[in-house]
Enzyme design. Sequence first.
Site, PDB file in Angstrom:
ATOM      1  N   GLY A  15       0.815  -1.228  -0.087  1.00 45.54           N
ATOM      2  CA  GLY A  15       0.097  -0.013  -0.090  1.00 45.54           C
ATOM      3  C   GLY A  15       0.865   1.334  -0.075  1.00 45.54           C
ATOM      4  O   GLY A  15       2.027   1.116   0.037  1.00 45.54           O
ATOM      5  N   ASP A  40      -2.631 -11.605   5.625  1.00 43.60           N
ATOM      6  CA  ASP A  40      -3.923 -11.415   5.133  1.00 43.60           C
ATOM      7  C   ASP A  40      -4.873 -10.888   6.163  1.00 43.60           C
ATOM      8  O   ASP A  40      -5.209 -11.788   7.072  1.00 43.60           O
ATOM      9  CB  ASP A  40      -4.358 -12.481   4.431  1.00 43.60           C
ATOM     10  N   ALA A  64      -5.128  -1.764   5.458  1.00 44.26           N
ATOM     11  CA  ALA A  64      -6.680  -1.541   5.595  1.00 44.26           C
ATOM     12  C   ALA A  64      -7.205  -1.635   4.438  1.00 44.26           C
ATOM     13  O   ALA A  64      -6.787  -1.668   3.220  1.00 44.26           O
ATOM     14  CB  ALA A  64      -6.893  -0.030   6.215  1.00 44.26           C
ATOM     15  N   THR A  66      -9.588  -0.100   2.142  1.00 42.87           N
ATOM     16  CA  THR A  66      -9.855   1.460   1.963  1.00 42.87           C
ATOM     17  C   THR A  66     -10.673   1.860   0.727  1.00 42.87           C
ATOM     18  O   THR A  66     -10.613   3.026   0.281  1.00 42.87           O
ATOM     19  CB  THR A  66      -8.346   2.304   1.645  1.00 42.87           C
ATOM     20  N   THR A 105      -8.464   7.241  10.471  1.00 43.61           N
ATOM     21  CA  THR A 105      -8.964   8.197   9.658  1.00 43.61           C
ATOM     22  C   THR A 105     -10.048   9.427  10.005  1.00 43.61           C
ATOM     23  O   THR A 105     -10.674   9.043  11.274  1.00 43.61           O
ATOM     24  CB  THR A 105      -9.871   7.671   8.382  1.00 43.61           C
ATOM     25  N   ASP A 106     -10.033  10.310   9.520  1.00 44.23           N
ATOM     26  CA  ASP A 106     -11.106  11.457   9.949  1.00 44.23           C
ATOM     27  C   ASP A 106     -12.536  11.008   9.457  1.00 44.23           C
ATOM     28  O   ASP A 106     -13.553  11.615  10.103  1.00 44.23           O
ATOM     29  CB  ASP A 106     -10.787  12.700   8.953  1.00 44.23           C
ATOM     30  N   TYR A 129     -17.218   2.431   5.679  1.00 39.16           N
ATOM     31  CA  TYR A 129     -15.775   2.549   5.961  1.00 39.16           C
ATOM     32  C   TYR A 129     -15.416   3.323   7.324  1.00 39.16           C
ATOM     33  O   TYR A 129     -14.727   2.785   8.224  1.00 39.16           O
ATOM     34  CB  TYR A 129     -15.056   3.361   4.839  1.00 39.16           C
TER      35      TYR A 129
END
Length: 308
Positions: A15, A40, A64, A66, A105-106, A129
């Site tokens: 990533g 995984d 993650a 995403t 995350t925001d 998410y």
Amino acid sequence: MAERAPTILLTGINGQLGHQLRAALAPLGALVALGRNELDLSRADSILEALERHQPDIIVNPAAYTAVDRAESEPEQALAVNAAAPALLAQWAARRQALLLHYSTDYVFDGAGERPWREDDPAQPRSVYGRSKWEGEEAVRAAAPRHLILRTSWVFGAHGGNFLKTILRLAQERDSLRVVADQIGAPTSTALIAEVTAALLRDYLRNPAGFAYGSYHLAAQGETSWHGYARFLVTEAGRQGYALRLSPADIAPIATADYPLPAPRPANSRLDCAKLRQTFGLALPRWESGVEQVLAELGAQPQQKDIQ
């Protein structure tokens, strides 16, 4: 901490953030960098087998699910990777007194208002998410006394797919663009996140007992809209010599309502990073400098490949 070099297990190395962290963390210990084939996060057996084999002292988990819009139709997959997997990592870390450093995350916030979000503000995610990432955070906090959770926003880098690379490609292909102008945040480079991560881990290794565990916000300074971000990066790309078909004036602002997507986006993605700066004495650069650096790196890549 024992005198031997600590074993650091890094997930998600393919990533965009994992790729950047691999280089930043290598000097800190014996780095075990794993991709999805080796670990995984959607499979509990894969997680536990990797942990037992490598016995890490530190687990760094940027991996993650995403795909924000796809998560709306794949909630089980998003929750498996973003919630159940961090719970397993945290439980293992607690049993072995290891440190778990996890990223969030925001999107855990509802995006209301205009004040930057603080770490203790109530989470009210509006998307699958966001909910999956919030449940992952809560699992880490509940299970692992030695944890760091770094919430960030609008992540981009030279590796992997992201908004910067998409806009740069479109600016080379199209004569005009329409970009959302009523969502506000701080574009944050993977290089900055990796640099801060390495600094925090150095602090931890010096004094695990006195380390300030907990949840922190990490974003570049300043704020902009996606439209402002696009116009700045096109301006800077032109300055750096990229061949573009459009100019910043050819990028039109639109409202979120004009670009409907399956998952709602936060209108306010501002993150208050005062706690991180004050606790660890860190100075965070403005978001524009990260854009400039990534454009310079991308522009240099063809020459680097020729040399190799």
